[in-house]
Structures are given as structure tokens and as C-alpha cells.
Design an enzyme around this catalytic site. Structure first.
Site, PDB file in Angstrom:
ATOM      1  N   SER A  40     -12.060   3.484  -0.828  1.00 12.06           N
ATOM      2  CA  SER A  40     -13.249   4.012  -2.704  1.00 12.06           C
ATOM      3  C   SER A  40     -12.719   3.373  -4.447  1.00 12.06           C
ATOM      4  O   SER A  40     -13.020   3.357  -4.845  1.00 12.06           O
ATOM      5  CB  SER A  40     -12.748   4.834  -2.988  1.00 12.06           C
ATOM      6  OG  SER A  40     -11.671   5.976  -2.930  1.00 12.06           O
ATOM      7  N   HIS A 246     -10.099   7.972  -9.769  1.00 15.80           N
ATOM      8  CA  HIS A 246     -10.939   6.401  -9.498  1.00 15.80           C
ATOM      9  C   HIS A 246     -10.751   5.944 -10.829  1.00 15.80           C
ATOM     10  O   HIS A 246     -11.173   6.396 -11.869  1.00 15.80           O
ATOM     11  CB  HIS A 246     -11.587   6.499  -8.456  1.00 15.80           C
ATOM     12  CG  HIS A 246     -11.572   7.456  -7.026  1.00 15.80           C
ATOM     13  ND1 HIS A 246     -11.640   8.658  -6.798  1.00 15.80           N
ATOM     14  CD2 HIS A 246     -11.727   6.636  -6.078  1.00 15.80           C
ATOM     15  CE1 HIS A 246     -11.881   8.401  -5.705  1.00 15.80           C
ATOM     16  NE2 HIS A 246     -11.707   7.391  -5.218  1.00 15.80           N
TER      17      HIS A 246
END
Length: 264
Positions: A40, A246
Site C-alpha cells: 500500500s 499511510h
């Protein structure tokens, strides 16, 4: 890096939110095909603007591979990175994009192999002792199981794309220690998580070097922009929860992209 186990009831999410993760010469790399592999952190989870055909892989037009390809116009571009990918799933599900004509490859992998997303969930929702124990367990896996998994993946990449320059990117430290956060994890937890990121990056860098690949860390680029810095390039615990921990779009463009560009 997937945050699969962050899916929980709405009340748990609110509590969690309140508690707040063989080389070609560089000059030739831009002239051939470019393939972006990995998890990711390469697909761009957290940056938004996901490609409609990427589904749960959540490939973003604001991710560093997409940005680099748009700026450099490689002869072909295959964006294979996928949220939740491990070394084995990269090897089994993404390497079909490689060929003997591939001249440039980027990859992030390793964080999901050691369950770091699950560790972050435990740190947000559980006690300091549980958090630190989880971090230590992940570090143990980094030092024991992960090296051979990385070796296997890197050998497969080289076999599929023997002429490519392969750039392996690392992971950022999550927290500024002694920063502006007044709630959430303790400084002991934040320090343990940062130290684990350093261990992970060290393992990845060593295996990349052994494979003859370039390693480009991102810790320097993110320094001053960690969580608790006042100007974070990372999402804290957020909704949708898969964005948590993230890089934001600015983390991709100002963190990962320069790190990748410097190694190409």
C-alpha cells in the site's frame, strides 16, 4: 501496508480515533518500461484519488509511481502495487507485469509480512505493555523470517526482469518523539514503533544490497513531517480506516517521489 484488522464496530473506531500508521544504468531507466510493485505504500493508500479499476488495491494517481511515470513518460507503465501485499503475494500476483524489456522496477514489501498493521491496531486499542510486546514480536520476525522472504522475492524479480534497475524503497518513521501530540500513544510506544521501523528498513536495505538492487529510504524525507510534528505527511487513525498510518498525498509527492527519483 494493509490495515485489515482496523475494521471494527463504529464505536471502537471512534475510541481509536480519540486515542490517536542485475541493474541497468540509471540513464536508461526512463527510456524503457517501468513496473511498480509492492504494498500500500507504493499503491498510494492514504493519498486518495484511487483509480476506479484498482478495486481494493487502491492504486492512487497521487502515488509516487504514477507521479513519476507522468513526469518521465516511460515507454510503458504497469502499476501493479496493491494494498495488503506481502512478499509472497507480490511474487505470486504482481510479477506477471515484468519482462526482459522492463528497465525500471520499484517495490515496497515487508511490512505486511511481519504484521505491522495488526501491531498498530493493538497499540491504538490496547495497553502500553501489549503494544510494546507486539512491536517486539514483529521485530523478531523482521530478523528471522523476513530476510529469506525478501531474498526469494528479489530473486524472482531479477529472474523476470534481468536488465532492470530495481529500486527498493523503505518505510517512514511514524512519530516525532517529544512532539506536539498531547493524547494517544505514550512516548514509550511511539519510540518502540519508530525503532521497529528502523529495524525493518535495515533488513530491507541489506537484502536489497545483497540482491544488487538500489535501496532508497524515506526516513530523511519524512523527518519533521511525522505524526506529532505539527505538519504530518502521514494519516493518523482516520476514517476510512484503511488510510490510517499511510502517507497523505503530500507524503507521496514530497516524501516517496524524491526518494525514488534520487535512486533512478
Amino acid at each position: 501496508m494493509s490495515v485489515r484488522r482496523f475494521w471494527a464496530s463504529a464505536s471502537t473506531l471512534l475510541l481509536a480515533a480519540a486515542a490517536a500508521l542485475g541493474m541497468a544504468h540509471p540513464a536508461s531507466a526512463a527510456t524503457g518500461g517501468y513496473v511498480a510493485l509492492g504494498d500500500s505504500y507504493s499503491s498510494g493508500v492514504g493519498a486518495g484519488s484511487y483509480l476506479s479499476d484498482s478495486g481494493d488495491c487502491r492504486r492512487s494517481t497521487k502515488a509516487y509511481p504514477y507521479l513519476w511515470a507522468a513526469a518521465n513518460s516511460p515507454s510503458s507503465f504497469a502499476f501493479a502495487a496493491c494494498s495488503g501485499a506481502t512478499t509472497s503475494s507480490v511474487a505470486s500476483g504482481q510479477l506477471g507485469a515484468l519482462s526482459s524489456s522492463t528497465s525500471l522496477v520499484s517495490v515496497t514489501a515487508g511490512g505486511n509480512d511481519v504484521g505491522f498493521a495488526d501491531v498498530m491496531q493493538d497499540c491504538v486499542l490496547s495497553s502500553e505493555a501489549t503494544c510494546v510486546a507486539g512491536v517486539n514480536s514483529a521485530v523478531g520476525q523482521m530478523n528471522t523470517a523476513l530476510p529469506s522472504r525478501l531474498d526469494s522475492l528479489y530473486a524472482s524479480i531479477h529472474s523476470k526482469a534481468p536488465q532492470a534497475r530495481v529500486v527498493v524503497l523503505g518505510y517512514p518513521r511514524f512519530y516525532k518523539i517529544g512532539g506536539s501530540c498531547i493524547a494517544g500513544l505514550t512516548e514509550k510506544e511511539r519510540t518502540a514503533i519508530n525503532d521497529a521501523a528502523d529495524v525493518l528498513n535495515g533488513v530491507v536495505a541489506k537484502r536489497a544490497a545483497n540482491a544488487g538492487f538500489a535501496f532508497s529510504g524515506v526516513a530523511d524525507e519524512f523527518t519533521g513531517h511525522e505524526l506529532c510534528s505539527g505538519d504530518p505527511w502521514l494519516n493518523s487513525v482516520t476514517i476510512p480506516v484503511y488510510n490510517s498510518y499511510h502517507p497523505k498525498a503530500v507524503g507521496q509527492s514530497n516524501g516517496y517521489l524524491p526518494a525514488f527519483r534520487s535512486a533512478v
